[in-house]
Design a protein around this motif. Structure first.
Motif, PDB file in Angstrom:
ATOM      1  N   UNK A  77     -23.097  39.303 -19.760  1.00 28.04           N
ATOM      2  CA  UNK A  77     -24.011  38.263 -20.324  1.00 28.04           C
ATOM      3  C   UNK A  77     -23.806  36.677 -20.029  1.00 28.04           C
ATOM      4  N   UNK A  78     -22.415  36.693 -20.168  1.00 23.38           N
ATOM      5  CA  UNK A  78     -21.456  35.261 -20.416  1.00 23.38           C
ATOM      6  C   UNK A  78     -22.039  34.894 -22.608  1.00 23.38           C
ATOM      7  N   UNK A  79     -22.387  36.004 -23.062  1.00 23.75           N
ATOM      8  CA  UNK A  79     -21.886  34.992 -24.157  1.00 23.75           C
ATOM      9  C   UNK A  79     -21.321  34.889 -25.383  1.00 23.75           C
ATOM     10  N   UNK A  80     -20.708  33.383 -25.701  1.00 24.86           N
ATOM     11  CA  UNK A  80     -19.432  33.177 -26.346  1.00 24.86           C
ATOM     12  C   UNK A  80     -19.529  34.343 -27.364  1.00 24.86           C
ATOM     13  N   UNK A  81     -17.873  34.212 -28.079  1.00 22.74           N
ATOM     14  CA  UNK A  81     -17.607  35.342 -28.903  1.00 22.74           C
ATOM     15  C   UNK A  81     -17.929  34.873 -30.037  1.00 22.74           C
ATOM     16  N   UNK A  82     -18.400  33.809 -30.825  1.00 19.45           N
ATOM     17  CA  UNK A  82     -18.609  32.031 -31.740  1.00 19.45           C
ATOM     18  C   UNK A  82     -20.235  33.314 -32.072  1.00 19.45           C
ATOM     19  N   UNK A  83     -20.975  33.599 -30.652  1.00 20.60           N
ATOM     20  CA  UNK A  83     -22.066  33.480 -31.117  1.00 20.60           C
ATOM     21  C   UNK A  83     -22.325  35.074 -31.483  1.00 20.60           C
TER      22      UNK A  83
END
Length: 207
Positions: A77-83
């Motif tokens: 889904x393209x969720x960034x690692x920092x989220x």
């Protein structure tokens, strides 16, 4: 008739430092009307819809959490690692279940305010998010209003988290908002992004 709510001036809001605030992005639904999983639909700049929304809010909030369904692949889904990722196991029952799961995940967070956003709202202006943050406290509910129409994000102070954590099915945060009129702060903004979202592929077209 809708009762008139407090609309604080910029000087009143800026008198104290903003309360620590987490963004809670609700993205457990695929978007049935869209025809496919709208969360990974490409935008004009190449970003996916969900990734673009997350990027916008990351610039303005102390922490960013995204609520997805239990079976979702956060990386796909393209969720960034920092989220931070919250998995709503009962997401299919409605938005209330997703919101409750997200609020429960904030229990140990140092934040005092949760800004509830939808995962298909990448056009929110960063200045709007900053203004809403400035107006938020642990004892208030802050809502943006543009051209007489209210939108998102809705910022819930920590005092209202226990009620949000009890939501079920299709019950949304509006139930809690309507139960506490004295706590409501309506902030007027010139930003249609507070109510512009994506229901069909045509909605992804430029302004």
């Amino acid at each position: 008739m809708r009762s008139k709510q407090l609309k604080p001036s910029s000087s009143e809001v800026a008198a104290t430092a903003p309360a620590p605030c987490a963004a809670l992005v609700l993205a457990a639904g695929r978007g049935r009307r869209f025809g496919s999983d709208k969360r990974v639909a490409p935008m004009a700049d190449g970003q996916t819809l969900l990734a673009a929304t997350l990027a916008r809010v990351q610039a303005q909030f102390d922490q960013v959490w995204v609520v997805i369904a239990g079976h979702d692949d956060a990386q796909a889904l393209g969720v960034p690692p920092a989220v931070k990722v919250v998995r709503a196991q009962q997401a299919e029952s409605g938005m209330g279940a997703s919101l409750a799961a997200g609020i429960a995940a904030l229990a140990d967070s140092p934040c005092e305010v949760a800004a509830v956003l939808l995962g298909d709202m990448p056009w929110l202006a960063e200045g709007t998010l900053a203004r809403l943050r400035e107006a938020a406290t642990a004892q208030h509910i802050v809502v943006p209003e543009c051209q007489g129409r209210r939108g998102h994000p809705v910022l819930f102070g920590q005092a209202f988290w226990p009620e949000l954590a009890q939501l079920q099915g299709d019950q949304g945060g509006r139930v809690v908002l309507l139960a506490h009129p004295p706590a409501l702060r309506v902030i007027e903004v010139e930003d249609p992004g507070v109510w512009r979202d994506v229901d069909t592929p045509a909605d992804l077209l430029g302004r």
